[in-house]
Design a protein around this motif. Sequence first.
Motif, PDB file in Angstrom:
ATOM      1  N   LEU A   1      48.327  33.058  43.466  1.00 40.50           N
ATOM      2  CA  LEU A   1      48.138  34.262  42.632  1.00 40.50           C
ATOM      3  C   LEU A   1      46.713  34.801  42.702  1.00 40.50           C
ATOM      4  N   ALA A   2      45.779  33.963  43.130  1.00 40.36           N
ATOM      5  CA  ALA A   2      44.354  34.299  43.033  1.00 40.36           C
ATOM      6  C   ALA A   2      43.979  35.660  43.647  1.00 40.36           C
ATOM      7  N   PRO A   3      44.533  36.016  44.821  1.00 36.87           N
ATOM      8  CA  PRO A   3      44.141  37.303  45.413  1.00 36.87           C
ATOM      9  C   PRO A   3      44.371  38.508  44.498  1.00 36.87           C
ATOM     10  N   MET A   4      45.382  38.437  43.652  1.00 40.37           N
ATOM     11  CA  MET A   4      45.625  39.547  42.709  1.00 40.37           C
ATOM     12  C   MET A   4      44.426  39.739  41.783  1.00 40.37           C
ATOM     13  N   TYR A   5      43.765  38.642  41.494  1.00 36.54           N
ATOM     14  CA  TYR A   5      42.669  38.686  40.520  1.00 36.54           C
ATOM     15  C   TYR A   5      41.327  38.978  41.178  1.00 36.54           C
ATOM     16  N   TYR A   6      41.088  38.497  42.391  1.00 44.59           N
ATOM     17  CA  TYR A   6      39.786  38.814  43.000  1.00 44.59           C
ATOM     18  C   TYR A   6      39.804  40.138  43.766  1.00 44.59           C
ATOM     19  N   ARG A   7      40.967  40.656  44.058  1.00 42.79           N
ATOM     20  CA  ARG A   7      41.048  41.961  44.719  1.00 42.79           C
ATOM     21  C   ARG A   7      40.470  43.030  43.784  1.00 42.79           C
ATOM     22  N   GLY A   8      39.534  43.822  44.300  1.00 42.91           N
ATOM     23  CA  GLY A   8      38.951  44.889  43.488  1.00 42.91           C
ATOM     24  C   GLY A   8      37.955  44.408  42.453  1.00 42.91           C
ATOM     25  N   ALA A   9      37.657  43.118  42.452  1.00 43.81           N
ATOM     26  CA  ALA A   9      36.693  42.604  41.469  1.00 43.81           C
ATOM     27  C   ALA A   9      35.274  42.992  41.877  1.00 43.81           C
ATOM     28  N   ALA A  10      34.453  43.304  40.877  1.00 39.65           N
ATOM     29  CA  ALA A  10      33.037  43.619  41.121  1.00 39.65           C
ATOM     30  C   ALA A  10      32.212  42.343  41.143  1.00 39.65           C
ATOM     31  N   ALA A  11      32.713  41.311  40.459  1.00 40.37           N
ATOM     32  CA  ALA A  11      31.970  40.054  40.378  1.00 40.37           C
ATOM     33  C   ALA A  11      32.930  38.874  40.320  1.00 40.37           C
ATOM     34  N   ALA A  12      32.494  37.759  40.889  1.00 46.68           N
ATOM     35  CA  ALA A  12      33.277  36.522  40.841  1.00 46.68           C
ATOM     36  C   ALA A  12      32.364  35.378  40.428  1.00 46.68           C
ATOM     37  N   ILE A  13      32.898  34.513  39.574  1.00 49.59           N
ATOM     38  CA  ILE A  13      32.190  33.293  39.169  1.00 49.59           C
ATOM     39  C   ILE A  13      33.026  32.130  39.680  1.00 49.59           C
ATOM     40  N   VAL A  14      32.456  31.355  40.607  1.00 50.22           N
ATOM     41  CA  VAL A  14      33.147  30.178  41.132  1.00 50.22           C
ATOM     42  C   VAL A  14      32.531  28.960  40.451  1.00 50.22           C
ATOM     43  N   VAL A  15      33.392  28.215  39.762  1.00 53.60           N
ATOM     44  CA  VAL A  15      32.920  27.143  38.885  1.00 53.60           C
ATOM     45  C   VAL A  15      33.283  25.771  39.451  1.00 53.60           C
ATOM     46  N   TYR A  16      32.316  24.838  39.398  1.00 57.67           N
ATOM     47  CA  TYR A  16      32.651  23.426  39.597  1.00 57.67           C
ATOM     48  C   TYR A  16      32.078  22.631  38.440  1.00 57.67           C
ATOM     49  N   ASP A  17      32.448  21.359  38.416  1.00 55.29           N
ATOM     50  CA  ASP A  17      32.063  20.441  37.343  1.00 55.29           C
ATOM     51  C   ASP A  17      31.072  19.453  37.955  1.00 55.29           C
ATOM     52  N   ILE A  18      29.882  19.337  37.402  1.00 52.78           N
ATOM     53  CA  ILE A  18      28.858  18.457  38.014  1.00 52.78           C
ATOM     54  C   ILE A  18      29.279  16.993  38.049  1.00 52.78           C
ATOM     55  N   THR A  19      30.317  16.622  37.308  1.00 54.91           N
ATOM     56  CA  THR A  19      30.773  15.228  37.310  1.00 54.91           C
ATOM     57  C   THR A  19      31.885  14.991  38.345  1.00 54.91           C
ATOM     58  N   SER A  20      32.211  16.019  39.142  1.00 54.46           N
ATOM     59  CA  SER A  20      33.307  15.898  40.105  1.00 54.46           C
ATOM     60  C   SER A  20      32.936  16.483  41.465  1.00 54.46           C
ATOM     61  N   MET A  21      32.730  15.589  42.451  1.00 52.99           N
ATOM     62  CA  MET A  21      32.433  16.042  43.812  1.00 52.99           C
ATOM     63  C   MET A  21      33.623  16.806  44.386  1.00 52.99           C
TER      64      MET A  21
END
Length: 170
Positions: free
Chosen positions: A71-91
């Motif tokens: 589903l992700a492409p529906m949400y990043y398509r046309g987006a002006a900004a994206a925040i990609v998140v990871y967790d510092i406790t998980s490689m």
Amino acid sequence: GNKRLQAKLVLLGDMGTGKTSLVLRFVKGQFSEYQESTIGAAFFTQVLSLNEATVKFDIWDTAGQERYHSLAPMYYRGAAAAIVVYDITSMESFGRAKKWVQQVQRHANPSLIMFLVANKADLETDRKVANEEGEEYAKENGLSFLETSAKTAQNVNELFYEIGMELKEI
Ligand code: GTP
């Protein structure tokens, strides 16, 4: 005059990294230890006032569970900004974040502003991803980078403020 902007923003990242928690910290000033996993995606709006401008963020908080990835492409398509998140406790979540960065860079709007966010910075004793690893990956790939904690609110307002300031310049 006062510039009024509207911007679509998407959050991507592995399940449990704290995407919803970051949004709720920003939008409501709240944090829950028992935040439920998102199903599909959740939508939020928030207006941010900057010097001589306001930005209305239309925020799509996507679900990190694998079954929702298509589903992700529906949400990043046309987006002006994206925040990609990871967790510092998980490689593993850092590896997953790199994959999202590559996917978004291949398919999204070329002027998209992307932030790599290392969340759960309050869990220093369980840290598996060094600050420098995230910072270097971001630098090599032309992203901005911040370490945050939705729990303590560290760098959360700063994150959205910096995105707003960059959008204002476009
Ligand atoms: P999905 O919806 O499954 O993709 O997860 P998500 O990325 O939206 O994560 P969510 O916000 O649901 O948070 C997952 C768990 O991590 C919850 O128990 C939160 O309370 C916790 N959490 C989120 N951010 C932080 C943080 O900065 N520090 C700590 N200690 N816990 C956090």
